[in-house]
Structure formats: structure tokens, C-alpha cells
Design a protein around this motif. Structure first.
Motif, PDB file in Angstrom:
ATOM      1  N   ILE A  23       0.768  -0.369  12.475  1.00 20.46           N
ATOM      2  CA  ILE A  23       0.378   0.146  11.178  1.00 20.46           C
ATOM      3  C   ILE A  23      -0.560   1.300  11.443  1.00 20.46           C
ATOM      4  CG2 ILE A  23      -0.871  -0.328   9.046  1.00 20.46           C
ATOM      5  CD1 ILE A  23       0.006  -3.173   9.227  1.00 20.46           C
ATOM      6  N   LYS A  83       8.915  -3.194  10.397  1.00 21.32           N
ATOM      7  CA  LYS A  83       7.858  -2.329   9.872  1.00 21.32           C
ATOM      8  C   LYS A  83       8.412  -1.383   8.809  1.00 21.32           C
ATOM      9  CE  LYS A  83       4.617   1.327  11.158  1.00 21.32           C
ATOM     10  NZ  LYS A  83       5.320   2.512  10.639  1.00 21.32           N
ATOM     11  N   VAL A 143       5.530  -1.833   5.661  1.00 16.16           N
ATOM     12  CA  VAL A 143       4.252  -2.512   5.871  1.00 16.16           C
ATOM     13  C   VAL A 143       3.091  -1.541   5.664  1.00 16.16           C
ATOM     14  CG1 VAL A 143       2.831  -3.737   7.566  1.00 16.16           C
ATOM     15  CG2 VAL A 143       5.308  -4.161   7.447  1.00 16.16           C
TER      16      VAL A 143
END
Length: 226
Positions: free
Chosen positions: A49, A141, A146
Motif C-alpha cells: 500500500i 491489491k 486496497v
């Protein structure tokens, strides 16, 4: 250069940030300035992230998020990163069960609970049930987009405790970190899921997270695992 603090880390890459075990008497710590909270995260993928201040820490003895997002050196040996988009469903869903732990009805109930939670609170809960290395891994992801309001819950019994979490920065600010370790200790321990089943552990964890995220933010929120 940012300061780092390291104590009791046998066979662990020093580039992992902060790690502790909820199911072991050994405590592992390695700290960097916080923003994004990782549980069982290995060093090659700690910035999965995008964040300029990552904070990583493990919530149980299992390393499934560690190998889910890349290998980590330890008693089980280095686990390589996995990226298998072919294991993703063709249509968007908030619950991905590549391990076959959940029935179709259970998946639908969890997906409905997650949808209600997101509509009411803005928090995004995502569930991945896997048995490493059979996992979409890094591919989730982008699939789930995310972000800092996302909790990625990975259920993987490979190393004992089945509950593992990736907690976004905004969630980290609102939810006490002790909640995740208590949750893993209550519903993720090997005695619980061996007795009641992986599905029961997953369902109990989802409901506990949902209940926690619905509580008003304050000094005593999420003080109990319900």
C-alpha cells in the motif's frame, strides 16, 4: 535517516518493521515510523500500500500475510512472493475463498455483512481464504483497490494461527492495535479452528471486525472481541 529499533529477532530480515506473536512467548519488534499497518508482512513487499510512513507488525505466529505478499526468513524457510491473478474470480467479490473453507451460503452471508458495514461506516473489509502457495497473492491489491480505509483479512492455517490482517492507516488511527492481537488469539488459535472448523473461525472473525468497526471511535472502542 530514520531510526530503527531491534530486539530479539532470530532468523528475521531486519527490513521487516514491527513484529510480534500472539501465540508464542517470544516477542519480536522492529520499528519504523507508522502510517500503514501490516500484519505478517515481509520485507520485499512492505510498501504494497503506497505510504511514506509504513508500520508493520504481526498479530499471530502464522506468517501467511508474510508469504502472501512475499517471503520472510524464519523457521519455515524463505517463502517467495506469489502473484497469481488467474486465481481471482471473474467478477468482483469481497470474499475470495481459494481454499474451499466456506460454503456458498457462508460466502453470501459474509459478503452481505461486509456490504452493510461499508455502506454504514465507509470501512472496507475484504476476506481472502487461502492455503499458501495457492493464493492470488499480490493480485488482490488492484482487484480490491486496497487503500487506507481497507482491512484485508487473510485466513490461512499454514503456520498455526489462521487469522492475519492488513490494516490501512485510517483504520489504524481509529481501532486500537490490541484489538487485532486479541481477535487472533480468540478465534485464530489452532485449538479453536481445529475444533470448530476454519469456516467458523472466519465467520466469527468477520463478525467481530464488523462489530468493532461499527463502534463509535473513543478511548474504549473495540475493548471487547464480540
Amino acid at each position: 535517516m530514520m531510526a530503527r529499533y531491534l530486539t530479539q529477532i532470530p532468523s528475521l530480515s531486519v527490513s521487516s518493521s514491527l513484529t510480534f506473536s500472539s501465540s508464542s512467548s517470544t516477542t519480536y519488534r522492529h520499528l519504523q515510523p507508522p502510517k500503514t499497518l501490516w500484519c505478517h508482512l515481509s520485507s520485499p513487499y512492505k510498501n504494497i500500500i503506497t505510504s511514506n510512513k509504513p508500520l508493520n507488525f504481526a498479530l499471530s505466529a502464522a506468517l501467511s500475510l508474510g508469504f502472501f505478499f512475499g517471503g520472510i526468513g524464519g523457521a519455515e524457510g524463505a517463502k517467495v512472493g506469489v502473484n497469481k491473478p488467474q486465481l481471482l474470480p471473474k467478477e468482483f467479490t469481497t470474499v475470495i475463498d481459494v481454499a474451499g473453507f466456506l460454503s456458498e451460503g457462508q460466502e453470501k452471508r459474509l459478503a452481505q455483512e461486509i456490504a452493510d458495514l461499508e455502506n454504514q461506516t465507509g470501512y472496507k473489509l475484504r476476506v481472502l481464504a487461502q492455503n499458501y502457495p495457492d493464493t492470488p497473492g499480490l493480485a488482490i491489491k488492484d482487484f480490491w483497490q486496497v487503500d487506507e480505509r481497507t482491512v484485508v483479512f487473510v485466513a490461512d492455517p499454514t503456520f498455526g494461527n489462521i487469522l492475519n490482517f492488513n490494516v490501512g492507516a485510517s483504520v489504524d488511527l481509529d481501532i486500537p492495535r490490541s484489538f487485532w492481537s486479541r481477535l487472533a488469539g480468540k478465534y485464530g488459535n489452532i485449538f479453536y479452528w481445529k475444533d470448530k472448523g476454519e469456516d467458523a473461525s472466519i465467520e466469527a472473525a468477520v463478525m467481530a471486525i464488523s462489530n468493532c468497526l461499527r463502534e463509535p471511535v473513543g478511548p474504549n472502542n473495540c475493548s471487547e472481541v464480540k
